[in-house]
Design a protein around this motif. Structure first.
Motif, short mmCIF file in Angstrom:
data_model
loop_
_atom_site.label_atom_id
_atom_site.label_comp_id
_atom_site.label_asym_id
_atom_site.label_seq_id
_atom_site.Cartn_x
_atom_site.Cartn_y
_atom_site.Cartn_z
N PHE A 143 7.69 27.48 -8.73
CA PHE A 143 8.58 28.57 -8.99
C PHE A 143 7.95 29.29 -9.45
O PHE A 143 7.05 29.66 -10.25
CB PHE A 143 9.78 28.05 -8.91
CG PHE A 143 10.54 26.84 -9.27
CD1 PHE A 143 11.39 26.57 -7.80
CD2 PHE A 143 10.09 25.83 -9.56
CE1 PHE A 143 12.52 25.94 -7.56
CE2 PHE A 143 11.12 24.05 -8.96
CZ PHE A 143 11.86 24.50 -8.38
N HIS A 144 8.25 30.75 -9.02
CA HIS A 144 7.57 32.16 -9.78
C HIS A 144 8.76 32.93 -9.73
O HIS A 144 9.14 33.77 -9.42
CB HIS A 144 6.54 32.77 -8.72
CG HIS A 144 5.40 31.73 -7.72
ND1 HIS A 144 4.70 31.13 -8.84
CD2 HIS A 144 5.12 31.02 -6.56
CE1 HIS A 144 4.20 30.59 -7.91
NE2 HIS A 144 4.70 30.58 -6.93
N ILE A 145 9.68 33.03 -10.81
CA ILE A 145 11.36 33.40 -11.18
C ILE A 145 10.50 34.66 -11.85
O ILE A 145 9.90 34.53 -13.22
CB ILE A 145 11.84 32.18 -11.69
CG1 ILE A 145 11.72 31.43 -11.03
CG2 ILE A 145 13.46 33.05 -11.83
CD1 ILE A 145 12.08 31.65 -9.32
N SER A 146 10.98 36.01 -12.22
CA SER A 146 10.81 37.00 -12.82
C SER A 146 12.12 37.12 -13.56
O SER A 146 12.78 36.78 -13.07
CB SER A 146 10.34 37.60 -11.73
OG SER A 146 11.90 38.83 -11.13
N ALA A 147 11.56 37.49 -14.95
CA ALA A 147 12.84 37.77 -15.76
C ALA A 147 12.24 39.44 -16.54
O ALA A 147 11.10 39.59 -16.39
CB ALA A 147 12.61 36.82 -16.56
N PRO A 148 13.21 39.86 -16.76
CA PRO A 148 13.11 41.35 -17.07
C PRO A 148 12.70 41.03 -19.02
O PRO A 148 13.21 39.58 -19.34
CB PRO A 148 14.33 41.74 -16.64
CG PRO A 148 15.40 41.08 -16.84
CD PRO A 148 14.28 39.63 -15.89
#
Length: 517
Positions: free
Chosen positions: A222-227
């Motif tokens: 998984f490659h999940i972006s978070a601000p």
């Protein structure tokens, strides 16, 4: 699993990829607070895994006769979930989510093996705009059509695939978490503007195109972006975090043990990671609401004792880490693999002031053996998940002095005949989420214990997760297993009566138990 009653189940700051025409060819738990992640933009690259050429083997001894894969695997409860013609070996998911606006872009790269000569194949999807599909790097034709539990994404590769060939299909897509879905949605929204994933049983396709069936398990990355101000979660181990120039962070996770899609646990939330270890050194990581660390730290710290209690019954925990994700936007509890999801509403004492939420923690942890490591081959086998989880939660409650198991089972026995008539017996439910699967499944195990004796029962239950580790199994497998372990062939008809019969058999050891009219 704790399913709701109906199932018991600002835009991204970079443009989405350009669309392709659908007709294109082609020892004591010590907790410490973890660092908070950082703002999200749409990721430009793909996370595709390298595909393998799908040319026919040179030694092929038969003709090549490509045909479309089936649009479903024939699950008794969800006939059009899953797809025929291939099996998945690995998912690689890149997911960019914008909190508050709920916009997202995604790329899922699915590595698979063809199980027939394929001219076309399907993925399950629901509520997404498909931008591009490739097979082994070549543009593929695709189309969307309605399905019974979502939509069918039919992919026609530029070159047909040979039986046994490895291939990679990559789907670029985008959407909004609150968009209309043609079936139930797995999206859970909190007051923080984030989301969590509650995909069970048929909702993984509302997050990404996939082969949405418990019978097809795969490894995951998984490659999940978070601000900035948010953290990302996913199943498995956190490999690294990649900061980006705008202050956002991509969180990279890997789950090496196979997992079905229904146990996916991605999320982007305002949370804090708490870390610890079990009594045997198993890494523990939990995610709790930011600002409420002092409230939830002692609760999640109980996990070490729960693990020790269950490992004494089932053997070594089957994965490389575990934890709880506690989220205010959720109101149930769900056994997402390696990271169980809980609503904040669970954590209130009962009328006597006892922390009976621990029963639910034990229930979901039991699932890591029963349901996650050993997964039901189809959804009509769900008692194999819920029966043990309910049984051992009741046993834990009894050992803590909070309830009496015999009283609980007697009450279930009295009402189960009516449930059998309405919802099907424990081993043949006509829907998910009923008492027959949960309490009825636990009652089957209680009856087995009374019939086989404590020692033989314990051996049946301990050896099951060992025998079927990281695979799928059925009620028939469990019946054979019980007979094999005990050498008692009379357990075959005994278990069949309990699992599949229209009425309750007599309860061993309790001739006075009767059914409520």
């Amino acid at each position: 699993m704790s399913l709701p009653a109906d199932d018991r189940p600002a835009s991204a700051s970079a443009p989405a990829p350009a669309p392709v025409q659908a007709s294109a060819p082609g020892r004591r738990t010590l907790l410490r607070a973890g660092a908070v992640g950082a703002t999200t933009v749409a990721m430009a690259g793909t996370a595709a895994a390298a595909g393998t050429a799908s040319a026919a083997p040179a030694t092929a001894a038969r003709g090549f006769d490509p045909a479309p894969g089936a649009p479903g695997v024939g699950d008794p409860l969800f006939p059009t979930l899953g797809n025929g013609g291939y099996r998945v070996t690995h998912y690689d998911l890149t997911f960019d989510f914008t909190p508050v606006s709920y916009d997202f872009t995604g790329v899922v790269a699915m590595r698979a093996l063809a199980t027939q000569d394929l001219s076309a194949f399907n993925l399950d999807t629901d509520g997404h705009t498909i931008d591009r599909v490739t097979v082994d790097g070549r543009d593929a034709a695709w189309s969307l059509s309605p399905g019974q539990s979502g939509q069918e994404l039919t992919v026609t590769p530029a070159r047909p695939l040979h039986d046994g060939a490895a291939f990679t299909v990559e789907v670029h897509y985008h959407g909004n978490g609150k968009d209309h879905r043609s079936s139930l949605s797995g999206w859970v929204f909190g007051a923080d503007g984030g989301f969590a994933c509650a995909a069970q049983a048929s909702r993984a396709d509302t997050f990404f195109p996939c082969n949405d069936t418990p019978s097809d398990k795969a490894a995951w990355t998984f490659h999940i972006s978070a601000p900035e101000g948010y953290v990302a979660t996913a199943n498995g181990e956190l490999l690294r975090r990649t900061p980006r120039a705008d202050g956002s962070t991509v969180w990279h996770f890997a789950l090496r043990e196979p997992m079905p899609t229904e146990l996916c646990g991605i999320a982007v939330v305002k949370g804090t990671y708490l870390y610890g270890a079990s009594h045997t050194g198993l890494p523990l990581r939990h995610v709790v609401p930011r600002g409420e660390e002092d409230t939830y730290a002692p609760i999640v710290a109980r996990t070490a004792d729960h693990l020790a209690w269950l490992e004494a019954k089932f053997g070594r925990y089957p994965f490389s880490l575990y934890g709880l994700h506690i989220y205010g936007g959720y109101t149930d509890a769900l056994e997402n693999q390696t990271l169980s999801l809980f609503g904040t509403n669970w954590f209130k004492p009962n009328a006597d002031g006892n922390p009976t939420w621990e029963n639910t923690m034990v229930h979901e942890l039991t699932h890591q053996w029963w349901g996650d490591s050993v997964t039901p081959r189809d959804w009509q086998q769900a008692w194999l998940n819920e029966g043990p989880a309910t049984y051992y939660a009741a046993l834990y409650s009894e050992e803590r002095g909070w309830s009496v198991m015999a009283d609980t089972m007697k009450k279930t026995y009295g009402s189960l005949n009516a449930v059998r008539a309405a919802d099907g017996p424990p081993g043949l439910p006509n829907a998910l989420g009923g008492t027959n699967i949960y309490d009825g499944g636990a009652l089957v195990l209680y009856a087995l214990r009374m019939r086989a004796g404590q020692s033989r029962f314990d051996r049946i239950m301990r050896l099951w997760p060992e025998r079927y580790r990281n695979s799928t199994a059925s009620s028939e497998d469990f019946i054979r297993h019980a007979v094999r372990v005990t050498g008692d062939t009379t357990l075959d008809p005994f278990l069949r009566d309990w699992l599949f019969g229209a009425v309750n058999p007599p309860m061993p050891g309790h001739p006075d138990w009767s059914v409520t009219a």
